[in-house]
Design a protein around this motif. Structure first.
Motif, mmCIF file in Angstrom:
data_model
loop_
_atom_site.group_PDB
_atom_site.id
_atom_site.type_symbol
_atom_site.label_atom_id
_atom_site.label_comp_id
_atom_site.label_asym_id
_atom_site.label_seq_id
_atom_site.Cartn_x
_atom_site.Cartn_y
_atom_site.Cartn_z
ATOM 1 N N THR A 227 8.202 26.635 -14.335
ATOM 2 C CA THR A 227 9.489 26.376 -13.706
ATOM 3 C C THR A 227 9.319 25.223 -12.713
ATOM 4 O O THR A 227 8.233 25.024 -12.174
ATOM 5 N N THR A 228 10.372 24.484 -12.477
ATOM 6 C CA THR A 228 10.260 23.336 -11.570
ATOM 7 C C THR A 228 10.345 23.727 -10.105
ATOM 8 O O THR A 228 10.051 22.913 -9.239
ATOM 9 N N VAL A 229 10.716 24.962 -9.828
ATOM 10 C CA VAL A 229 10.922 25.383 -8.441
ATOM 11 C C VAL A 229 9.619 25.364 -7.647
ATOM 12 O O VAL A 229 9.563 24.822 -6.537
ATOM 13 N N VAL A 230 8.572 25.942 -8.195
ATOM 14 C CA VAL A 230 7.317 26.074 -7.453
ATOM 15 C C VAL A 230 6.718 24.713 -7.089
ATOM 16 O O VAL A 230 6.420 24.466 -5.917
ATOM 17 N N THR B 133 0.836 -1.202 0.000
ATOM 18 C CA THR B 133 0.000 0.000 0.000
ATOM 19 C C THR B 133 0.867 1.248 0.000
ATOM 20 O O THR B 133 0.574 2.228 -0.698
ATOM 21 N N MET B 134 1.959 1.222 0.758
ATOM 22 C CA MET B 134 2.890 2.352 0.789
ATOM 23 C C MET B 134 3.477 2.603 -0.600
ATOM 24 O O MET B 134 3.562 3.753 -1.041
ATOM 25 N N VAL B 135 3.860 1.561 -1.305
ATOM 26 C CA VAL B 135 4.416 1.709 -2.648
ATOM 27 C C VAL B 135 3.374 2.295 -3.595
ATOM 28 O O VAL B 135 3.673 3.202 -4.379
ATOM 29 N N MET B 136 2.130 1.833 -3.505
ATOM 30 C CA MET B 136 1.076 2.367 -4.362
ATOM 31 C C MET B 136 0.799 3.842 -4.050
ATOM 32 O O MET B 136 0.624 4.654 -4.966
ATOM 33 N N VAL B 137 0.777 4.198 -2.771
ATOM 34 C CA VAL B 137 0.530 5.580 -2.374
ATOM 35 C C VAL B 137 1.673 6.479 -2.849
ATOM 36 O O VAL B 137 1.444 7.581 -3.350
ATOM 37 N N ASN B 138 2.904 6.017 -2.706
ATOM 38 C CA ASN B 138 4.044 6.811 -3.172
ATOM 39 C C ASN B 138 4.050 6.938 -4.697
ATOM 40 O O ASN B 138 4.455 7.974 -5.239
ATOM 41 N N THR B 139 3.594 5.910 -5.397
ATOM 42 C CA THR B 139 3.465 5.995 -6.851
ATOM 43 C C THR B 139 2.419 7.038 -7.233
ATOM 44 O O THR B 139 2.621 7.828 -8.153
ATOM 45 N N TRP B 140 1.331 7.077 -6.498
ATOM 46 C CA TRP B 140 0.293 8.075 -6.730
ATOM 47 C C TRP B 140 0.849 9.478 -6.465
ATOM 48 O O TRP B 140 0.547 10.427 -7.191
ATOM 49 N N SER B 141 1.678 9.607 -5.432
ATOM 50 C CA SER B 141 2.322 10.886 -5.125
ATOM 51 C C SER B 141 3.202 11.339 -6.285
ATOM 52 O O SER B 141 3.161 12.512 -6.684
ATOM 53 N N LEU B 142 3.983 10.420 -6.828
ATOM 54 C CA LEU B 142 4.843 10.760 -7.962
ATOM 55 C C LEU B 142 4.030 11.150 -9.194
ATOM 56 O O LEU B 142 4.432 12.031 -9.960
ATOM 57 N N ARG B 143 2.901 10.509 -9.375
ATOM 58 C CA ARG B 143 2.022 10.848 -10.495
ATOM 59 C C ARG B 143 1.583 12.304 -10.398
ATOM 60 O O ARG B 143 1.656 13.054 -11.371
ATOM 61 N N HIS B 144 1.123 12.711 -9.216
ATOM 62 C CA HIS B 144 0.700 14.098 -9.024
ATOM 63 C C HIS B 144 1.879 15.060 -9.173
ATOM 64 O O HIS B 144 1.725 16.149 -9.734
ATOM 65 N N TYR B 145 3.029 14.659 -8.674
ATOM 66 C CA TYR B 145 4.205 15.519 -8.779
ATOM 67 C C TYR B 145 4.606 15.724 -10.241
ATOM 68 O O TYR B 145 4.896 16.852 -10.661
ATOM 69 N N MET B 146 4.603 14.667 -11.013
ATOM 70 C CA MET B 146 4.949 14.773 -12.435
ATOM 71 C C MET B 146 3.937 15.630 -13.187
ATOM 72 O O MET B 146 4.312 16.420 -14.060
ATOM 73 N N ARG B 147 2.680 15.495 -12.847
ATOM 74 C CA ARG B 147 1.664 16.331 -13.487
ATOM 75 C C ARG B 147 1.850 17.799 -13.135
ATOM 76 O O ARG B 147 1.640 18.674 -13.969
ATOM 77 N N SER B 148 2.255 18.074 -11.889
ATOM 78 C CA SER B 148 2.488 19.467 -11.500
ATOM 79 C C SER B 148 3.709 20.032 -12.222
ATOM 80 O O SER B 148 3.708 21.197 -12.614
ATOM 81 N N LEU B 149 4.734 19.210 -12.398
ATOM 82 C CA LEU B 149 5.910 19.665 -13.148
ATOM 83 C C LEU B 149 5.554 19.939 -14.604
ATOM 84 O O LEU B 149 6.056 20.896 -15.210
ATOM 85 N N ASP B 150 4.709 19.099 -15.155
ATOM 86 C CA ASP B 150 4.308 19.270 -16.548
ATOM 87 C C ASP B 150 3.531 20.574 -16.756
ATOM 88 O O ASP B 150 3.660 21.219 -17.794
ATOM 89 N N ALA B 151 2.737 20.970 -15.763
ATOM 90 C CA ALA B 151 1.900 22.164 -15.890
ATOM 91 C C ALA B 151 2.629 23.455 -15.522
ATOM 92 O O ALA B 151 2.143 24.538 -15.825
ATOM 93 N N ALA B 152 3.789 23.349 -14.900
ATOM 94 C CA ALA B 152 4.480 24.534 -14.396
ATOM 95 C C ALA B 152 5.437 25.111 -15.432
ATOM 96 O O ALA B 152 5.944 24.400 -16.302
#
Length: 113
Positions: free
Chosen positions: A62-65, A41-60
């Motif tokens: 700059t990568t800083v924010v 479950t921890m691995v799945m939750v962390n994968t979901w976290s990375l998914r959101h992080y990558m989507r935020s990087l894609d929409a930004a």
């Protein structure tokens, strides 16, 4: 973009809490099935976290924010989970640091004029 970065921090904090639960003998006991379930479950939750992080990087622009928002929200939320779920002690310095991080988050996400 801001929502995705913040969600990344929330999911990351949940993954941190699950990792700590998996290592807590009073929770897991001698059950390898429960231990493996929590870890998966921890691995799945962390994968979901990375998914959101990558989507935020894609929409930004700059990568800083997204990086600051995700990291800071994860830090503060992990600390609060530690306090309320695991009864961890905190100091005045920790609270002052958390307040400064929150102020920094507000400043970095405030729209420019």
């Amino acid at each position: 973009m801001l929502n995705e970065a913040f969600l990344s921090g929330i999911w990351s904090s949940a993954g941190n809490a699950l990792g700590k639960l998996a290592g807590t003998q009073s929770i897991v006991g001698d059950s390898y099935v429960l231990w493996a379930t929590i870890l998966l479950t921890m691995v799945m939750v962390n994968t979901w976290s990375l998914r959101h992080y990558m989507r935020s990087l894609d929409a930004a622009f700059t990568t800083v924010v997204p990086t600051v928002i995700s990291s800071a929200s994860s830090y503060v939320l992990s600390g609060l989970i530690g306090i309320f779920l695991f009864n961890e002690a905190t100091s005045l310095k920790w609270w002052m640091g958390a307040i400064l991080i929150i102020i920094g988050l507000v400043l970095i996400t405030y729209p420019r004029k």
